[in-house]
Design an enzyme around this catalytic site. Structure first.
Site: not given
Length: 374
Positions: A116, A302
């Protein structure tokens, strides 16, 4: 003609012909067929068409079908995930509308499974209120499978431009303290999705004192092959207009966040977990600021590779309403906003339950998950 296939991939003519040819055209380069069918045909050889993802399989041969049957397609075949009943919301936008890009600059993607990456940006100065009308992904060519999703957070307006100097790995002990001020999600994109167009009466507000001034873009890089030397320059394009729309857009998140207490055992063909947005939560969040509720016009479901189905349940006065959104055939590589046919009002005191179905039948280790609805 209406055909179906068995477990041995043998095509058989369906005795109940449910597909009807509406139009056909052929020239030297193209063959075009338009056909229709009932969503539910009551034919066990047909697949019902719902609002879930449908995998359309296509194949062709350069010769017409002969008396002996179809010709084998060879390599002329493919598949595409679609949501056939998702209403189109493509608005014709003026090509002259201004825009700005938020893109990473030569980010070195580590040779590890998941990364990330966070980068701070400053929204270009607007001296009056504007509305963002469309947001498009700008994925570096060749990195379509590397960039898994992008989140855009609103940060504190009290920061200074020094926070723009460098990016850093998110959720890392050494990341800048300024990243901790970025808590409110204002947009999300996930793999397989196209650009998102806001409805004609809605826009993402920029330019006022309450609007985002500094934003944090979080990019999730998915590198399961541990490829070395990857450099990425992906991001988002925001198209905006000075013509103010009636309503400002926002994001409500529901689901389960990353937690050591939320995990899925290996070898499970079916595992269900729930994230509860309780009536107390929505009462506190909406009661004072939005007593008349909020209107949901689109949903992004998601999940990651273990995800098989997601359902967003809505309760009002203790009574369950029609599902807010669902996908019973979730495709990891096709995560696109679902535009609701009719806007749904969420009121203070309502309940939302994000119900996620997983399969880890092919895994031998514990799975930790993150799933969000936006």
């Amino acid at each position: 003609q209406d055909y179906f296939t068995d477990e041995n991939r043998v095509l058989k003519k369906d005795p109940q012909q449910d597909y009807h040819l509406e139009y056909a055209m052929e020239n030297s380069t193209h063959t075009i067929l338009a056909f229709s069918r009932e969503l539910h045909t009551c034919d066990t050889n047909d697949k019902s068409i719902t609002e879930s993802t449908v995998r359309v399989i296509w194949a062709y041969h350069h010769k017409d079908m002969g008396e002996a049957g179809q010709n084998y397609h060879g390599s002329n075949r493919g598949t595409k995930s679609l949501r056939l009943l998702n209403p189109e919301k493509e608005e014709v936008l003026s090509a002259s509308l201004p825009y700005f890009d938020l893109t990473n600059k030569d980010v070195p993607v580590p040779d590890k499974d998941t990364t990330y990456w966070c980068q701070m940006f400053k929204i270009p100065v607007q001296h009056e209120k504007h509305h963002v009308t469309k947001i498009e992904p700008l994925i570096q060519k060749g990195h379509e499978n590397l960039v898994h999703h992008i989140l855009l957070y609103q940060c504190s307006s009290n920061l200074n431009d020094s926070v723009l100097d460098y990016g850093h790995e998110c959720y890392h002990p050494n990341m800048p303290d300024s990243f901790l001020t970025c808590e409110t999600v204002i947009f999300a994109w996930a793999i397989g999705g196209e650009g998102f167009t806001y409805p004609p009466h809605v826009g993402l507000s920029i330019g006022t004192a309450a609007d985002p001034r500094f934003v944090l873009m979080e990019v999730h890089y998915d590198n399961p092959s541990y490829t070395e030397g990857l450099i990425d320059n992906s991001g988002l394009r925001l198209i905006y207009t000075p013509v103010i729309r009636k309503y400002d857009a926002g994001v409500i998140e529901a689901g389960l966040w990353v937690s050591l207490f939320h995990n899925i055992p290996p070898g499970m063909p079916e595992f269900v977990s729930e994230g509860h947005c309780t009536l107390e939560c929505l009462e506190e969040a909406l009661g004072a600021e939005r007593p008349a509720g909020i209107h949901v016009f689109a949903v992004l479901l998601h999940a990651h590779l273990a995800g098989r189905a997601i359902r967003m349940r809505h309760f009002h006065n203790g009574e369950e309403q029609k599902l807010l959104a669902y996908d019973d055939e979730f495709d990891f590589n096709f995560q696109e906003f679902q535009y609701l046919k009719e806007e749904r009002t969420i009121l203070p005191g309502d309940n939302l339950i994000t119900e996620c179905h997983y399969s880890t039948v092919d895994r031998i280790r514990m799975t930790w998950v993150r799933k969000v609805l936006m």
